[in-house]
Design a protein around this motif. Structure first.
Motif, PDB file in Angstrom:
ATOM      1  N   LYS A   1     -65.290 -40.384  74.610  1.00 21.07           N
ATOM      2  CA  LYS A   1     -64.350 -39.276  74.712  1.00 21.07           C
ATOM      3  C   LYS A   1     -64.087 -38.633  73.354  1.00 21.07           C
ATOM      4  O   LYS A   1     -63.094 -37.933  73.188  1.00 21.07           O
ATOM      5  CB  LYS A   1     -63.022 -39.750  75.307  1.00 21.07           C
ATOM      6  N   GLU A   2     -64.955 -38.880  72.392  1.00 16.33           N
ATOM      7  CA  GLU A   2     -64.723 -38.313  71.076  1.00 16.33           C
ATOM      8  C   GLU A   2     -66.041 -38.077  70.362  1.00 16.33           C
ATOM      9  O   GLU A   2     -67.079 -38.652  70.723  1.00 16.33           O
ATOM     10  CB  GLU A   2     -63.823 -39.221  70.247  1.00 16.33           C
ATOM     11  N   ILE A   3     -65.989 -37.220  69.345  1.00 17.57           N
ATOM     12  CA  ILE A   3     -67.139 -36.906  68.510  1.00 17.57           C
ATOM     13  C   ILE A   3     -66.694 -37.040  67.059  1.00 17.57           C
ATOM     14  O   ILE A   3     -65.642 -36.509  66.677  1.00 17.57           O
ATOM     15  CB  ILE A   3     -67.656 -35.481  68.765  1.00 17.57           C
ATOM     16  N   THR A   4     -67.474 -37.734  66.244  1.00 20.11           N
ATOM     17  CA  THR A   4     -67.188 -37.880  64.821  1.00 20.11           C
ATOM     18  C   THR A   4     -68.347 -37.318  64.005  1.00 20.11           C
ATOM     19  O   THR A   4     -69.512 -37.621  64.301  1.00 20.11           O
ATOM     20  CB  THR A   4     -66.960 -39.354  64.444  1.00 20.11           C
ATOM     21  N   PHE A   5     -68.032 -36.521  63.003  1.00 17.43           N
ATOM     22  CA  PHE A   5     -69.074 -35.937  62.165  1.00 17.43           C
ATOM     23  C   PHE A   5     -68.477 -35.589  60.804  1.00 17.43           C
ATOM     24  O   PHE A   5     -67.253 -35.518  60.636  1.00 17.43           O
ATOM     25  CB  PHE A   5     -69.683 -34.687  62.817  1.00 17.43           C
ATOM     26  N   SER A   6     -69.351 -35.372  59.824  1.00 15.96           N
ATOM     27  CA  SER A   6     -68.900 -35.037  58.476  1.00 15.96           C
ATOM     28  C   SER A   6     -68.752 -33.524  58.347  1.00 15.96           C
ATOM     29  O   SER A   6     -69.531 -32.759  58.927  1.00 15.96           O
ATOM     30  CB  SER A   6     -69.879 -35.556  57.431  1.00 15.96           C
ATOM     31  N   VAL A   7     -67.746 -33.106  57.593  1.00 14.22           N
ATOM     32  CA  VAL A   7     -67.468 -31.677  57.392  1.00 14.22           C
ATOM     33  C   VAL A   7     -67.045 -31.455  55.941  1.00 14.22           C
ATOM     34  O   VAL A   7     -66.708 -32.400  55.217  1.00 14.22           O
ATOM     35  CB  VAL A   7     -66.339 -31.175  58.326  1.00 14.22           C
ATOM     36  N   ASP A   8     -67.069 -30.210  55.547  1.00 13.20           N
ATOM     37  CA  ASP A   8     -66.443 -29.844  54.282  1.00 13.20           C
ATOM     38  C   ASP A   8     -64.928 -29.812  54.490  1.00 13.20           C
ATOM     39  O   ASP A   8     -64.460 -29.430  55.570  1.00 13.20           O
ATOM     40  CB  ASP A   8     -66.913 -28.456  53.827  1.00 13.20           C
ATOM     41  N   PRO A   9     -64.133 -30.196  53.519  1.00 11.87           N
ATOM     42  CA  PRO A   9     -62.676 -30.073  53.663  1.00 11.87           C
ATOM     43  C   PRO A   9     -62.280 -28.615  53.803  1.00 11.87           C
ATOM     44  O   PRO A   9     -62.915 -27.725  53.234  1.00 11.87           O
ATOM     45  CB  PRO A   9     -62.145 -30.686  52.365  1.00 11.87           C
ATOM     46  N   GLY A  10     -61.240 -28.353  54.587  1.00 11.25           N
ATOM     47  CA  GLY A  10     -60.782 -26.976  54.745  1.00 11.25           C
ATOM     48  C   GLY A  10     -60.092 -26.744  56.074  1.00 11.25           C
ATOM     49  O   GLY A  10     -59.757 -27.676  56.810  1.00 11.25           O
ATOM     50  N   GLU A  11     -59.854 -25.462  56.380  1.00 11.83           N
ATOM     51  CA  GLU A  11     -59.221 -25.050  57.630  1.00 11.83           C
ATOM     52  C   GLU A  11     -60.291 -24.662  58.640  1.00 11.83           C
ATOM     53  O   GLU A  11     -61.256 -23.970  58.316  1.00 11.83           O
ATOM     54  CB  GLU A  11     -58.293 -23.857  57.382  1.00 11.83           C
TER      55      GLU A  11
ATOM     56  N   TYR B   1     -61.165 -23.743  63.084  1.00 12.84           N
ATOM     57  CA  TYR B   1     -60.735 -23.377  64.433  1.00 12.84           C
ATOM     58  C   TYR B   1     -61.712 -24.039  65.402  1.00 12.84           C
ATOM     59  O   TYR B   1     -62.928 -23.950  65.224  1.00 12.84           O
ATOM     60  CB  TYR B   1     -60.749 -21.867  64.630  1.00 12.84           C
ATOM     61  N   ALA B   2     -61.168 -24.710  66.412  1.00 14.64           N
ATOM     62  CA  ALA B   2     -62.005 -25.465  67.336  1.00 14.64           C
ATOM     63  C   ALA B   2     -61.787 -24.988  68.764  1.00 14.64           C
ATOM     64  O   ALA B   2     -60.666 -24.710  69.185  1.00 14.64           O
ATOM     65  CB  ALA B   2     -61.688 -26.953  67.235  1.00 14.64           C
ATOM     66  N   VAL B   3     -62.882 -24.903  69.504  1.00 18.84           N
ATOM     67  CA  VAL B   3     -62.814 -24.581  70.927  1.00 18.84           C
ATOM     68  C   VAL B   3     -63.931 -25.347  71.618  1.00 18.84           C
ATOM     69  O   VAL B   3     -65.000 -25.576  71.031  1.00 18.84           O
ATOM     70  CB  VAL B   3     -62.949 -23.059  71.179  1.00 18.84           C
TER      71      VAL B   3
ATOM     72  N   LEU C   1     -57.062 -26.498  62.858  1.00 12.61           N
ATOM     73  CA  LEU C   1     -56.936 -27.860  62.370  1.00 12.61           C
ATOM     74  C   LEU C   1     -57.290 -27.881  60.891  1.00 12.61           C
ATOM     75  O   LEU C   1     -58.079 -27.069  60.417  1.00 12.61           O
ATOM     76  CB  LEU C   1     -57.821 -28.825  63.151  1.00 12.61           C
ATOM     77  N   THR C   2     -56.664 -28.809  60.173  1.00 12.06           N
ATOM     78  CA  THR C   2     -56.869 -28.936  58.733  1.00 12.06           C
ATOM     79  C   THR C   2     -57.560 -30.254  58.441  1.00 12.06           C
ATOM     80  O   THR C   2     -57.147 -31.310  58.948  1.00 12.06           O
ATOM     81  CB  THR C   2     -55.524 -28.881  57.995  1.00 12.06           C
ATOM     82  N   VAL C   3     -58.603 -30.191  57.625  1.00 11.57           N
ATOM     83  CA  VAL C   3     -59.341 -31.392  57.242  1.00 11.57           C
ATOM     84  C   VAL C   3     -59.176 -31.596  55.733  1.00 11.57           C
ATOM     85  O   VAL C   3     -59.756 -30.851  54.939  1.00 11.57           O
ATOM     86  CB  VAL C   3     -60.832 -31.280  57.590  1.00 11.57           C
ATOM     87  N   PRO C   4     -58.370 -32.570  55.298  1.00 13.11           N
ATOM     88  CA  PRO C   4     -58.185 -32.822  53.863  1.00 13.11           C
ATOM     89  C   PRO C   4     -59.460 -33.384  53.230  1.00 13.11           C
ATOM     90  O   PRO C   4     -60.308 -33.969  53.901  1.00 13.11           O
ATOM     91  CB  PRO C   4     -57.052 -33.848  53.818  1.00 13.11           C
ATOM     92  N   LYS C   5     -59.554 -33.235  51.945  1.00 11.23           N
ATOM     93  CA  LYS C   5     -60.720 -33.684  51.193  1.00 11.23           C
ATOM     94  C   LYS C   5     -60.778 -35.205  51.139  1.00 11.23           C
ATOM     95  O   LYS C   5     -59.809 -35.872  50.851  1.00 11.23           O
ATOM     96  CB  LYS C   5     -60.659 -33.116  49.774  1.00 11.23           C
ATOM     97  N   GLY C   6     -61.961 -35.740  51.465  1.00 13.68           N
ATOM     98  CA  GLY C   6     -62.194 -37.172  51.330  1.00 13.68           C
ATOM     99  C   GLY C   6     -61.497 -38.042  52.351  1.00 13.68           C
ATOM    100  O   GLY C   6     -61.491 -39.262  52.216  1.00 13.68           O
ATOM    101  N   ASN C   7     -60.905 -37.457  53.379  1.00 14.32           N
ATOM    102  CA  ASN C   7     -60.174 -38.228  54.387  1.00 14.32           C
ATOM    103  C   ASN C   7     -60.961 -38.291  55.688  1.00 14.32           C
ATOM    104  O   ASN C   7     -61.929 -37.572  55.892  1.00 14.32           O
ATOM    105  CB  ASN C   7     -58.808 -37.597  54.662  1.00 14.32           C
TER     106      ASN C   7
END
Length: 331
Positions: free
Chosen positions: A110-120, A122-124, A181-187
């Motif tokens: 029921k979930e997806i995990t992946f690496s991203v750049d930190p930042g703001e 929008y998800a749909v 959604l917000t993704v902090p750096k290194g978290n």
């Protein structure tokens, strides 16, 4: 997915050794000691408050999905068989796409995990859509211009679901905060998305067909062509669904009918239900007003309509059954 490659370059002093022939082992030992000195210096700098010279931790995002019914429980696997997640960057340009297939969902994923750049971001997400108009990320793909279209040839819309769930009076607003959604750096950030039903079902039945009569087609016109990615129905462009009636038994009565799944629409709409063989056309809006039927965002509605055929004229009524059959009662 965007991939960031971090390169670290340590610049050693320019060392020139003249007349080094015959002294190669001594020179190599000198370089080794110099390399160890700089390596230790680098490690010490990483132990201080300044982390600018240190390797950065990977930034991860986990998106969890759920479908809540009126009982407050999660019925995700009962409704969702596949999904696709579209993530847009701060400029609302498509950043990456991820999916879950039927096998993964059946295994209770029921979930997806992946690496991203930190930042703001929008998800749909869309669920149970067989073909998506977006296949890869690119600079020309923007949140506001994307559409999810219904397939006219199928004669009905998919059993589609949409996230985020936007129930409430401002669900059609231009406020994008519900997607943000917000993704902090290194978290490692976790974000939850809740699905809502993205279709209504219009059930059309005929009572009184003689066994020798050919099976009539039922035409539903003026159907919104689909949605934009803000779940606003595309009413400027419409399509037409056509189906041939099937036999169905409801509460012991033999009837003929079809079930049209259609994208969400407004109470004021231009949809028409036509049965050419019976020479009858009905405005869905007028029928809904007469029977005091309303549709609201965030809910899936079953709207039954019964044509009573006497061989000359087809009367239109709201069925007086004890309950409205799900998906028209068709198997």
């Amino acid at each position: 997915m965007k991939t960031v490659l971090y390169a670290y370059k340590r610049v050693l002093p320019d060392i020139t050794c003249h007349r080094w022939v015959g002294r190669k082992p001594l020179f190599s030992f000198f370089l080794l000691r110099l390399f160890l000195f700089y390596s230790i210096l680098s490690l010490v700098s990483c132990m201080q408050d300044d982390y600018s010279d240190c390797p950065e931790d990977e930034t991860l995002l986990t998106v969890q999905f759920a479908y809540l019914e009126n009982d407050g429980e999660d019925h995700f696997t009962a409704h969702i068989s596949s999904l696709i997640l579209c993530l847009f960057d701060e400029e609302k340009t498509l950043y990456t796409i991820h999916a879950l297939n039927e096998t993964e969902i059946n295994n209770d994923t029921k979930e997806i995990t992946f690496s991203v750049d930190p930042g703001e971001y929008y998800a749909v997400a869309w669920a149970n859509i067989q073909e998506m108009p977006v296949l890869s990320a690119g600079e020309e793909i923007y949140f506001e211009t994307l559409t999810q279209l219904a397939d006219e040839e199928q004669g009905t819309w998919e059993k589609a679901y949409y996230a985020p769930d936007k129930r409430g009076p401002d669900s059609r607003s231009s406020d994008f905060s519900q997607y943000q959604l917000t993704v902090p750096k290194g978290n490692h950030t976790t974000h939850s998305m809740f699905f809502m039903g993205a279709y209504h079902t219009i059930q059309v039945y005929i009572r009184g067909l003689a066994p020798e009569e050919p099976l009539p087609e039922i035409i539903l016109s003026g159907v919104p062509a689909g949605y934009d990615y803000h779940l606003t129905p595309l009413t400027e462009e419409t399509i037409t669904f056509t189906q041939t009636v099937q036999p169905v038994e409801i509460e012991g009565e033999q009837l003929w009918g079809v079930a049209f799944r259609v994208p969400h629409f407004d109470n004021e709409n231009d949809m028409l239900i036509s049965i050419p063989q019976l020479n009858r056309t009905v405005s869905l809006q007028e029928y809904m007003e007469k029977e005091e039927i309303t549709v609201t965002d965030g809910e899936m509605k079953e709207i039954p309509i019964l044509f009573i055929w006497n061989g000359v004229y087809a009367q239109v009524i709201f069925p007086d059954w004890n309950s409205i059959p799900t998906e028209g009662g068709f198997k």
